[in-house]
Enzyme design. Structure first.
Site, short mmCIF file in Angstrom:
data_model
loop_
_atom_site.label_atom_id
_atom_site.label_comp_id
_atom_site.label_asym_id
_atom_site.label_seq_id
_atom_site.Cartn_x
_atom_site.Cartn_y
_atom_site.Cartn_z
N TYR A 72 75.84 -3.74 18.26
CA TYR A 72 74.85 -2.82 17.71
C TYR A 72 73.66 -2.82 18.65
CZ TYR A 72 71.42 -0.69 14.61
OH TYR A 72 70.45 0.12 14.08
N ASP A 110 78.01 0.69 17.93
CA ASP A 110 76.99 1.73 17.98
C ASP A 110 76.12 1.45 19.20
OD1 ASP A 110 74.92 3.46 17.68
OD2 ASP A 110 74.27 2.72 15.72
#
Length: 254
Positions: free
Chosen positions: A107, A148
């Site tokens: 992330y 992500d």
DNA sequence: ATGGTAGCGCTGCTA
């Protein structure tokens, strides 16, 4: 094998959705981001009932990553190798060996704005990820780096590139950082289709105003076995969806 | 140029 990555924007809010999605698609491995809870608060039971193991890396109610696997989880690494010095101690990276493949759930920091210190943090974070992968030598192995990335690698990965010219996610340094990862010997599996994976809650997602931010980077040996990489937009056609859709990667290996 | 929504945990921060 089938792998997936999904920024769920709070696992406690989305656990029923994630469990039913797992039950339907039965991937071997699912990487999660933005779980937004401490490990002791992670609703693991609903996932374990489906025959999956979980390895978690959460901290307070920010960030949080996890790997869910039904093909084993060995050699688990949380965060970057070396001393955990703030802000690089945030819960943004977990890796494990699952069914013979080294899997990363990442992330990447958002960056917020080009003139925000968080943007520099993002660039350095991406460079540290590159160092991590380089030192590990993962590109010669079967390695899958998913998550992500908060970067749209090209203008084709943005619904309206002009609108994003002065924002994070589309700047040249961020894109260079992604290119530097690929130069280690990884293939961006979504680079041909450019399908969006994220839509802003605040704007009209129904008009497909999205970005491709959730990436699956496969090492060269693994990429040779990849059959497909698809975005499951159906996972957002529910009440209270995540702002991200899951990405499903299928390989020919067992 | 601005504002819009969602999640967390408690009032503003993050995305």
């Amino acid at each position: 094998m089938r792998f997936a990555t999904w920024n769920v924007n709070s696992i406690r809010t989305r656990i029923d959705l994630v469990a039913s999605w797992l039950d339907t698609h039965r991937p071997d491995v699912l990487c999660l981001q933005e779980t937004k809870c401490r490990d002791e608060d992670f609703p693991v039971e609903a996932i374990h009932r489906l025959g999956y193991e979980t390895v978690l890396h959460g901290h307070d109610h920010w960030n949080g990553v996890a790997i869910v696997s039904r093909v084993g989880v060995e050699d688990v690494r949380r965060g970057f190798t070396g001393p955990q010095v703030a802000p690089f101690d945030e819960a943004r990276l977990i890796a494990a060996r699952c069914g013979g493949v080294d899997v990363y759930s990442a992330y990447v920091p958002n960056g917020r704005a080009l003139d925000d210190p968080h943007y520099l943090y993002k660039l350095v974070w991406l460079e540290r990820l590159r160092a991590e992968l380089m030192l590990r030598g993962g590109s010669e192995d079967e390695t899958l780096v998913t998550g992500d990335f908060n970067v749209a690698p090209t203008d084709e990965d943005i619904y309206d590139p002009r609108r994003w010219r002065r924002r994070t996610h589309a700047s040249a340094p961020e894109r260079s950082a992604i290119s530097a990862l690929l130069e280690l010997g990884f293939v961006d599996l979504g680079a041909e289709d450019h399908h969006f994976t994220w839509w802003n809650y605040r704007t009209a997602a129904e008009r497909n105003m999205g970005l491709r931010l959730d990436l699956a980077l496969a090492s060269t040996p693994l990429s040779a076995t990849v059959e497909s990489c698809v975005v499951d937009v159906a996972a957002r056609r529910v009440e209270r969806p995540s702002d991200h859709a899951p990405v499903l990667i299928t390989t020919s290996s067992e």
